[in-house]
Design a protein around this motif. Structure first.
Motif, PDB file in Angstrom:
ATOM      1  N   GLY A  58      71.253   8.282   9.893  1.00  0.00           N
ATOM      2  CA  GLY A  58      71.547   9.668  11.203  1.00  0.00           C
ATOM      3  C   GLY A  58      72.670   9.650  12.489  1.00  0.00           C
ATOM      4  O   GLY A  58      72.737   7.906  12.488  1.00  0.00           O
ATOM      5  N   ARG A  59      72.494  10.487  13.014  1.00  0.00           N
ATOM      6  CA  ARG A  59      73.489   9.729  14.016  1.00  0.00           C
ATOM      7  C   ARG A  59      73.027   9.007  15.029  1.00  0.00           C
ATOM      8  O   ARG A  59      73.446   8.615  15.813  1.00  0.00           O
ATOM      9  CB  ARG A  59      73.918  11.586  14.883  1.00  0.00           C
ATOM     10  N   GLU A  60      71.094   9.132  14.904  1.00  0.00           N
ATOM     11  CA  GLU A  60      70.742   8.107  16.023  1.00  0.00           C
ATOM     12  C   GLU A  60      70.894   7.011  15.791  1.00  0.00           C
ATOM     13  O   GLU A  60      71.407   6.373  17.156  1.00  0.00           O
ATOM     14  CB  GLU A  60      69.189   8.794  16.784  1.00  0.00           C
ATOM     15  N   ARG A  61      71.221   6.992  14.643  1.00  0.00           N
ATOM     16  CA  ARG A  61      71.120   5.189  14.594  1.00  0.00           C
ATOM     17  C   ARG A  61      72.643   4.716  14.770  1.00  0.00           C
ATOM     18  O   ARG A  61      73.138   3.821  14.853  1.00  0.00           O
ATOM     19  CB  ARG A  61      71.316   4.925  12.745  1.00  0.00           C
ATOM     20  N   TYR A  62      73.623   5.577  14.187  1.00  0.00           N
ATOM     21  CA  TYR A  62      74.893   5.097  14.568  1.00  0.00           C
ATOM     22  C   TYR A  62      75.357   5.279  16.404  1.00  0.00           C
ATOM     23  O   TYR A  62      76.137   4.953  16.745  1.00  0.00           O
ATOM     24  CB  TYR A  62      76.069   6.593  13.854  1.00  0.00           C
ATOM     25  N   ASP A  63      75.091   6.138  16.959  1.00  0.00           N
ATOM     26  CA  ASP A  63      75.048   5.924  18.487  1.00  0.00           C
ATOM     27  C   ASP A  63      74.943   4.679  19.142  1.00  0.00           C
ATOM     28  O   ASP A  63      75.015   3.959  19.916  1.00  0.00           O
ATOM     29  CB  ASP A  63      74.336   7.460  18.830  1.00  0.00           C
ATOM     30  N   GLN A  64      73.540   4.232  18.218  1.00  0.00           N
ATOM     31  CA  GLN A  64      72.553   2.920  18.628  1.00  0.00           C
ATOM     32  C   GLN A  64      73.664   1.749  18.821  1.00  0.00           C
ATOM     33  O   GLN A  64      73.486   1.207  19.387  1.00  0.00           O
ATOM     34  CB  GLN A  64      71.593   3.339  18.236  1.00  0.00           C
TER      35      GLN A  64
END
Length: 130
Positions: free
Chosen positions: A22-28
């Protein structure tokens, strides 16, 4: 080294594109990528690679005209030889590689199947209008 860098870049793109986290992993991942890009060692390597690529590009641009001239000379020597070889090969083709009759006046070429008469869309015609 180039293949390793390409592999790592491909792996990172594949992981990002295929990640189901998801988006959290992408942002990380983006945050860590920016941190790595800001490291002094990475900055130095980037500037070194850029300088070397510029140098090689200038060298290639300087050599290109001479290489093009030598390639053109080689091609101009080889083409007549290839044409002669093709002519010899066409003599060994069925029907001798030539038409059994000369080209007709209107530019139509006859074939042995047409018995010397040119055809248009399968319909034979003669040049005298009949």
């Amino acid at each position: 080294m180039r293949y390793r860098a390409t592999f790592i870049a491909g792996f990172a793109v594949g992981f990002i594109a295929g990640s189901r986290a998801g988006r959290e992993r992408y942002d990380q991942i983006v945050k860590y990528s920016k941190q790595v890009a800001e490291l002094p060692a990475v900055q130095k390597a980037t500037s070194t690679v850029t300088a070397k690529a510029t140098e090689l590009g200038k060298t290639a641009a300087a050599k290109a005209p001479d290489l093009a001239k030598s390639a053109a000379a080689t091609v101009s020597e080889q083409v007549p030889k290839m044409a002669a070889t093709a002519k010899k090969a066409s003599d060994r083709l069925p029907f001798g590689g030539k038409s059994d009759s000369a080209d007709l006046a209107d530019g139509q070429v006859s074939s042995p199947v047409d018995n010397g008469q040119a055809s248009v869309n399968g319909a034979r015609y003669t040049t005298d209008g009949s």
